[in-house]
Design an enzyme around this catalytic site. Structure first.
Site, mmCIF file in Angstrom:
data_model
loop_
_atom_site.group_PDB
_atom_site.id
_atom_site.type_symbol
_atom_site.label_atom_id
_atom_site.label_comp_id
_atom_site.label_asym_id
_atom_site.label_seq_id
_atom_site.Cartn_x
_atom_site.Cartn_y
_atom_site.Cartn_z
ATOM 1 C CB CYS A 141 143.732 93.700 153.377
ATOM 2 S SG CYS A 141 144.792 95.163 153.462
ATOM 3 N N GLY A 189 136.494 98.269 142.246
ATOM 4 C CA GLY A 189 137.176 99.101 143.222
ATOM 5 C C GLY A 189 137.588 100.448 142.681
ATOM 6 C CE LYS A 220 137.316 92.716 147.895
ATOM 7 N NZ LYS A 220 138.777 92.671 147.758
ATOM 8 N N GLY A 252 140.742 94.177 138.624
ATOM 9 C CA GLY A 252 140.991 94.554 137.248
ATOM 10 C C GLY A 252 139.769 94.903 136.427
#
Length: 333
Positions: free
Chosen positions: A96, A230, A135, A209
Protein backbone atom coordinates in the site's frame (compact mmCIF):
# COMPACT_ATOMS: atom_id res chain seq x y z
CA UNK A 1 -8.09 -26.43 5.07
CA UNK A 2 -5.71 -26.38 2.09
CA UNK A 3 -5.54 -22.61 1.94
CA UNK A 4 -3.12 -22.54 -1.02
CA UNK A 5 -5.74 -24.27 -3.15
CA UNK A 6 -8.21 -21.50 -2.39
CA UNK A 7 -5.55 -18.95 -3.33
CA UNK A 8 -5.90 -19.92 -7.00
CA UNK A 9 -8.37 -17.02 -6.98
CA UNK A 10 -8.64 -14.36 -4.30
CA UNK A 11 -10.34 -11.02 -3.78
CA UNK A 12 -7.86 -8.31 -2.92
CA UNK A 13 -7.87 -6.51 0.43
CA UNK A 14 -9.24 -3.01 -0.22
CA UNK A 15 -9.59 -0.29 2.37
CA UNK A 16 -13.19 0.83 2.99
CA UNK A 17 -14.45 -1.88 0.66
CA UNK A 18 -13.70 -5.45 1.77
CA UNK A 19 -15.34 -5.23 5.16
CA UNK A 20 -17.23 -8.16 6.67
CA UNK A 21 -20.46 -7.34 4.84
CA UNK A 22 -18.68 -7.27 1.50
CA UNK A 23 -16.97 -10.58 2.25
CA UNK A 24 -20.26 -12.21 3.24
CA UNK A 25 -21.74 -11.12 -0.08
CA UNK A 26 -18.79 -12.45 -2.05
CA UNK A 27 -19.06 -15.77 -0.25
CA UNK A 28 -22.64 -16.17 -1.49
CA UNK A 29 -21.27 -16.08 -5.05
CA UNK A 30 -18.24 -18.33 -4.58
CA UNK A 31 -17.61 -20.99 -1.96
CA UNK A 32 -13.95 -21.47 -2.90
CA UNK A 33 -12.40 -18.04 -3.55
CA UNK A 34 -10.06 -16.80 -0.84
CA UNK A 35 -11.30 -13.56 0.74
CA UNK A 36 -9.24 -10.89 2.51
CA UNK A 37 -10.05 -8.32 5.14
CA UNK A 38 -9.28 -4.67 4.76
CA UNK A 39 -5.82 -3.90 6.11
CA UNK A 40 -5.87 -3.80 9.91
CA UNK A 41 -2.90 -2.17 11.58
CA UNK A 42 -1.05 -4.12 14.23
CA UNK A 43 -0.85 -1.07 16.53
CA UNK A 44 -4.66 -0.71 16.42
CA UNK A 45 -5.04 -4.27 17.68
CA UNK A 46 -2.14 -4.51 20.11
CA UNK A 47 -1.94 -0.99 21.49
CA UNK A 48 -5.44 0.24 20.73
CA UNK A 49 -7.34 -2.89 21.69
CA UNK A 50 -9.59 -2.49 18.64
CA UNK A 51 -10.48 -6.15 18.52
CA UNK A 52 -13.81 -5.37 16.84
CA UNK A 53 -11.75 -4.95 13.66
CA UNK A 54 -11.35 -8.73 13.67
CA UNK A 55 -15.10 -9.41 13.59
CA UNK A 56 -16.17 -11.79 10.86
CA UNK A 57 -18.88 -14.33 10.16
CA UNK A 58 -18.01 -18.04 10.13
CA UNK A 59 -19.54 -18.23 6.66
CA UNK A 60 -16.69 -16.09 5.30
CA UNK A 61 -14.11 -18.89 5.43
CA UNK A 62 -11.66 -19.28 3.83
CA UNK A 63 -10.74 -15.75 4.89
CA UNK A 64 -7.39 -14.07 5.51
CA UNK A 65 -6.48 -11.19 7.80
CA UNK A 66 -4.23 -8.55 6.28
CA UNK A 67 -2.03 -6.73 8.77
CA UNK A 68 -0.10 -3.48 8.45
CA UNK A 69 2.94 -2.88 10.58
CA UNK A 70 6.71 -3.02 10.75
CA UNK A 71 7.56 -4.11 14.30
CA UNK A 72 8.15 -7.87 14.50
CA UNK A 73 6.99 -8.31 18.11
CA UNK A 74 3.84 -6.25 17.57
CA UNK A 75 3.01 -8.00 14.31
CA UNK A 76 3.48 -11.37 16.00
CA UNK A 77 1.03 -10.34 18.73
CA UNK A 78 -1.48 -9.09 16.16
CA UNK A 79 -1.09 -12.27 14.12
CA UNK A 80 -1.83 -14.34 17.20
CA UNK A 81 -4.97 -12.30 17.87
CA UNK A 82 -6.12 -12.96 14.31
CA UNK A 83 -5.35 -16.65 14.43
CA UNK A 84 -7.07 -17.01 17.80
CA UNK A 85 -10.37 -15.75 16.36
CA UNK A 86 -10.14 -18.13 13.42
CA UNK A 87 -8.54 -16.42 10.41
CA UNK A 88 -7.14 -18.97 7.99
CA UNK A 89 -4.11 -16.88 6.98
CA UNK A 90 -2.24 -13.81 8.15
CA UNK A 91 -0.99 -11.51 5.38
CA UNK A 92 1.58 -8.71 5.72
CA UNK A 93 0.94 -5.59 3.64
CA UNK A 94 4.07 -4.49 1.77
CA UNK A 95 2.22 -2.88 -1.11
CA UNK A 96 0.00 0.00 0.00
CA UNK A 97 1.48 3.37 -1.04
CA UNK A 98 -0.73 5.80 0.86
CA UNK A 99 0.83 8.62 2.89
CA UNK A 100 -0.96 7.42 6.02
CA UNK A 101 0.57 3.98 5.63
CA UNK A 102 4.04 5.37 4.90
CA UNK A 103 3.91 7.51 8.03
CA UNK A 104 3.48 4.31 10.01
CA UNK A 105 6.52 2.78 8.28
CA UNK A 106 4.60 -0.01 6.65
CA UNK A 107 3.03 -0.81 3.32
CA UNK A 108 5.01 -0.34 0.10
CA UNK A 109 7.81 1.54 1.86
CA UNK A 110 8.86 -1.84 3.28
CA UNK A 111 10.03 -2.86 -0.18
CA UNK A 112 13.13 -0.84 0.76
CA UNK A 113 13.73 -2.97 3.86
CA UNK A 114 13.61 -6.67 2.94
CA UNK A 115 15.60 -7.56 6.04
CA UNK A 116 13.02 -5.98 8.30
CA UNK A 117 10.20 -7.70 6.39
CA UNK A 118 11.98 -11.03 6.86
CA UNK A 119 12.19 -10.38 10.61
CA UNK A 120 8.47 -9.61 10.68
CA UNK A 121 7.60 -12.75 8.74
CA UNK A 122 9.76 -14.91 10.99
CA UNK A 123 8.19 -13.48 14.14
CA UNK A 124 4.67 -13.96 12.81
CA UNK A 125 5.45 -17.49 11.68
CA UNK A 126 6.70 -18.33 15.16
CA UNK A 127 3.51 -16.96 16.71
CA UNK A 128 0.84 -18.75 14.65
CA UNK A 129 0.11 -22.10 13.09
CA UNK A 130 -1.72 -20.70 10.05
CA UNK A 131 0.15 -19.57 6.91
CA UNK A 132 1.89 -16.18 6.97
CA UNK A 133 1.94 -14.56 3.54
CA UNK A 134 3.08 -11.28 2.00
CA UNK A 135 1.51 -8.90 -0.52
CA UNK A 136 4.05 -6.66 -2.21
CA UNK A 137 4.88 -4.53 -5.24
CA UNK A 138 7.65 -5.20 -7.77
CA UNK A 139 9.52 -2.22 -6.29
CA UNK A 140 9.16 1.42 -5.34
CA UNK A 141 10.35 4.72 -6.77
CA UNK A 142 13.72 4.42 -8.56
CA UNK A 143 14.38 0.83 -7.54
CA UNK A 144 15.18 -1.63 -10.34
CA UNK A 145 12.54 -4.37 -9.97
CA UNK A 146 14.81 -6.88 -11.72
CA UNK A 147 17.21 -6.53 -8.80
CA UNK A 148 15.07 -5.74 -5.78
CA UNK A 149 12.21 -8.20 -6.28
CA UNK A 150 14.36 -11.38 -6.33
CA UNK A 151 16.24 -10.13 -3.25
CA UNK A 152 12.99 -9.30 -1.46
CA UNK A 153 11.49 -12.71 -2.28
CA UNK A 154 14.61 -14.62 -1.26
CA UNK A 155 14.58 -12.91 2.14
CA UNK A 156 10.95 -13.63 2.93
CA UNK A 157 11.21 -17.22 1.67
CA UNK A 158 14.17 -17.79 3.96
CA UNK A 159 12.05 -16.42 6.82
CA UNK A 160 9.34 -19.01 6.18
CA UNK A 161 6.92 -17.32 3.76
CA UNK A 162 5.49 -19.92 1.38
CA UNK A 163 3.07 -17.72 -0.57
CA UNK A 164 3.31 -14.20 -1.92
CA UNK A 165 0.96 -12.00 -3.93
CA UNK A 166 2.76 -9.58 -6.22
CA UNK A 167 1.05 -6.45 -7.48
CA UNK A 168 2.81 -6.26 -10.83
CA UNK A 169 3.46 -2.51 -10.67
CA UNK A 170 5.95 -0.29 -8.95
CA UNK A 171 4.63 2.08 -6.30
CA UNK A 172 5.70 5.70 -6.44
CA UNK A 173 5.75 6.90 -2.86
CA UNK A 174 6.04 10.55 -3.83
CA UNK A 175 4.19 12.21 -6.67
CA UNK A 176 1.36 9.74 -7.20
CA UNK A 177 -1.80 9.29 -5.16
CA UNK A 178 -2.88 5.80 -4.06
CA UNK A 179 -5.47 5.86 -6.86
CA UNK A 180 -2.85 6.84 -9.43
CA UNK A 181 -0.55 4.12 -8.10
CA UNK A 182 -3.19 1.58 -9.10
CA UNK A 183 -3.20 2.73 -12.73
CA UNK A 184 -0.22 4.81 -13.85
CA UNK A 185 2.87 2.67 -13.17
CA UNK A 186 3.04 0.11 -16.01
CA UNK A 187 2.21 -3.51 -15.36
CA UNK A 188 5.02 -6.05 -15.71
CA UNK A 189 3.42 -9.48 -15.75
CA UNK A 190 6.51 -10.98 -17.40
CA UNK A 191 8.66 -10.09 -14.39
CA UNK A 192 6.24 -11.82 -12.04
CA UNK A 193 6.23 -14.89 -14.26
CA UNK A 194 10.04 -14.93 -14.24
CA UNK A 195 9.93 -14.93 -10.44
CA UNK A 196 8.05 -18.21 -10.62
CA UNK A 197 10.96 -19.63 -12.54
CA UNK A 198 13.43 -18.37 -9.93
CA UNK A 199 11.32 -19.55 -6.97
CA UNK A 200 9.56 -22.72 -8.16
CA UNK A 201 8.52 -23.76 -4.65
CA UNK A 202 7.04 -20.38 -3.76
CA UNK A 203 3.29 -20.06 -4.37
CA UNK A 204 3.04 -16.85 -6.41
CA UNK A 205 -0.23 -15.03 -7.03
CA UNK A 206 -0.40 -12.05 -9.37
CA UNK A 207 -2.42 -8.89 -8.84
CA UNK A 208 -3.00 -5.71 -10.82
CA UNK A 209 -5.12 -4.86 -13.85
CA UNK A 210 -6.99 -8.18 -13.96
CA UNK A 211 -10.54 -7.40 -15.01
CA UNK A 212 -12.20 -10.67 -16.05
CA UNK A 213 -12.35 -14.33 -15.19
CA UNK A 214 -10.86 -14.99 -18.64
CA UNK A 215 -7.83 -12.89 -17.67
CA UNK A 216 -7.45 -14.97 -14.52
CA UNK A 217 -7.66 -18.25 -16.42
CA UNK A 218 -4.99 -17.10 -18.89
CA UNK A 219 -2.59 -16.13 -16.10
CA UNK A 220 -3.11 -19.45 -14.34
CA UNK A 221 -2.51 -21.25 -17.63
CA UNK A 222 0.79 -19.34 -17.96
CA UNK A 223 2.14 -21.15 -14.91
CA UNK A 224 1.32 -18.83 -12.04
CA UNK A 225 -0.19 -20.37 -8.92
CA UNK A 226 -2.89 -17.81 -8.18
CA UNK A 227 -4.63 -14.65 -9.29
CA UNK A 228 -5.87 -11.86 -7.03
CA UNK A 229 -8.58 -9.54 -8.38
CA UNK A 230 -9.45 -6.23 -6.76
CA UNK A 231 -11.71 -3.56 -8.21
CA UNK A 232 -13.38 -5.77 -10.83
CA UNK A 233 -14.41 -8.25 -8.13
CA UNK A 234 -15.91 -5.40 -6.13
CA UNK A 235 -17.69 -3.48 -8.90
CA UNK A 236 -18.83 -6.56 -10.88
CA UNK A 237 -18.84 -9.34 -8.29
CA UNK A 238 -21.14 -11.70 -10.16
CA UNK A 239 -19.07 -11.45 -13.34
CA UNK A 240 -15.94 -12.52 -11.46
CA UNK A 241 -17.25 -14.87 -8.78
CA UNK A 242 -20.46 -16.54 -9.97
CA UNK A 243 -18.61 -19.01 -12.24
CA UNK A 244 -15.32 -19.09 -10.35
CA UNK A 245 -15.87 -22.32 -8.44
CA UNK A 246 -16.43 -24.32 -11.63
CA UNK A 247 -13.96 -22.57 -13.91
CA UNK A 248 -11.08 -21.87 -11.55
CA UNK A 249 -11.43 -24.61 -8.95
CA UNK A 250 -13.15 -27.36 -10.97
CA UNK A 251 -15.82 -27.96 -8.36
CA UNK A 252 -19.22 -26.79 -7.20
CA UNK A 253 -21.73 -25.04 -9.41
CA UNK A 254 -22.38 -21.63 -10.89
CA UNK A 255 -24.37 -19.10 -8.91
CA UNK A 256 -26.25 -15.97 -9.95
CA UNK A 257 -26.60 -12.43 -8.70
CA UNK A 258 -30.23 -13.23 -7.87
CA UNK A 259 -29.08 -16.19 -5.74
CA UNK A 260 -26.79 -13.87 -3.84
CA UNK A 261 -29.55 -11.33 -3.18
CA UNK A 262 -31.88 -13.96 -1.76
CA UNK A 263 -29.05 -15.36 0.37
CA UNK A 264 -28.33 -11.90 1.75
CA UNK A 265 -31.87 -11.26 3.00
CA UNK A 266 -31.61 -13.23 6.28
CA UNK A 267 -28.18 -11.69 6.87
CA UNK A 268 -29.66 -8.23 6.35
CA UNK A 269 -32.49 -8.95 8.78
CA UNK A 270 -30.02 -10.14 11.42
CA UNK A 271 -27.86 -7.05 10.92
CA UNK A 272 -30.83 -4.71 11.30
CA UNK A 273 -32.04 -6.54 14.40
CA UNK A 274 -28.67 -5.81 16.01
CA UNK A 275 -29.01 -2.08 15.33
CA UNK A 276 -27.20 -1.96 11.99
CA UNK A 277 -28.23 0.09 8.97
CA UNK A 278 -29.22 -1.26 5.59
CA UNK A 279 -26.80 0.86 3.57
CA UNK A 280 -23.86 -0.65 5.46
CA UNK A 281 -24.56 -3.84 3.52
CA UNK A 282 -26.22 -2.69 0.32
CA UNK A 283 -23.39 -0.30 -0.61
CA UNK A 284 -21.44 -3.44 -1.48
CA UNK A 285 -24.29 -4.86 -3.57
CA UNK A 286 -24.65 -2.01 -6.08
CA UNK A 287 -22.62 -3.73 -8.79
CA UNK A 288 -24.31 -7.13 -8.59
CA UNK A 289 -26.21 -6.63 -11.85
CA UNK A 290 -23.57 -4.58 -13.69
CA UNK A 291 -24.17 -4.63 -17.42
CA UNK A 292 -27.62 -6.16 -17.15
CA UNK A 293 -31.04 -4.65 -17.91
CA UNK A 294 -32.37 -3.04 -14.76
CA UNK A 295 -28.93 -2.46 -13.24
CA UNK A 296 -29.45 1.30 -13.13
CA UNK A 297 -32.79 0.97 -11.33
CA UNK A 298 -31.22 -1.47 -8.89
CA UNK A 299 -28.41 0.93 -8.06
CA UNK A 300 -30.70 3.95 -7.83
CA UNK A 301 -33.25 2.32 -5.54
CA UNK A 302 -30.60 1.06 -3.15
CA UNK A 303 -28.51 4.25 -3.22
CA UNK A 304 -31.47 6.52 -2.59
CA UNK A 305 -33.45 4.34 -0.21
CA UNK A 306 -31.01 2.36 1.92
CA UNK A 307 -30.01 5.30 4.11
CA UNK A 308 -33.57 5.91 5.33
CA UNK A 309 -34.14 5.10 8.97
CA UNK A 310 -36.90 2.60 8.14
CA UNK A 311 -35.08 0.92 5.22
CA UNK A 312 -35.21 -2.86 5.39
CA UNK A 313 -35.00 -6.00 3.28
CA UNK A 314 -38.22 -5.11 1.49
CA UNK A 315 -36.32 -2.34 -0.32
CA UNK A 316 -33.83 -4.91 -1.60
CA UNK A 317 -36.66 -7.15 -2.76
CA UNK A 318 -38.35 -4.24 -4.55
CA UNK A 319 -35.09 -3.32 -6.27
CA UNK A 320 -34.61 -6.94 -7.31
CA UNK A 321 -38.11 -6.96 -8.81
CA UNK A 322 -37.00 -4.10 -11.08
CA UNK A 323 -34.22 -6.31 -12.43
CA UNK A 324 -36.16 -9.52 -12.80
CA UNK A 325 -38.98 -7.71 -14.60
CA UNK A 326 -36.48 -6.85 -17.34
CA UNK A 327 -34.85 -10.27 -17.55
CA UNK A 328 -35.15 -11.94 -20.99
CA UNK A 329 -37.06 -14.90 -19.59
CA UNK A 330 -39.54 -12.58 -17.91
CA UNK A 331 -40.21 -10.78 -21.19
CA UNK A 332 -40.73 -14.06 -22.98
CA UNK A 333 -43.57 -15.17 -20.70
Amino acid sequence: MQINQHARLSCAPMMDWTDRHCRYLHRQLSAETLLYTEMVTAPALVRGGALHLLDHDPAEHPVALQLGGSEPIELAQAARLGADVGYDEINLNCGCPSDRVQSGTFGAVLMREPGKVAQCVAAMRAAVDVPVTVKCRIGVDDQDPEEVLPEFLSRIVAAGCERVTIHARKAWLKGLSPKENRDIPPLDYDLVQRMKGLFPNLHISINGGIATLEDAEALLDSGLDGVMIGRAAYHQPADILAQADRRIFGKGHDTTAEDAVYAMLPYIEAHLSQGGRLHQITRHMLGLFAGRPGARSWRRMLSEGATRDDAGPELVEAALAQVTALAPEAKAV
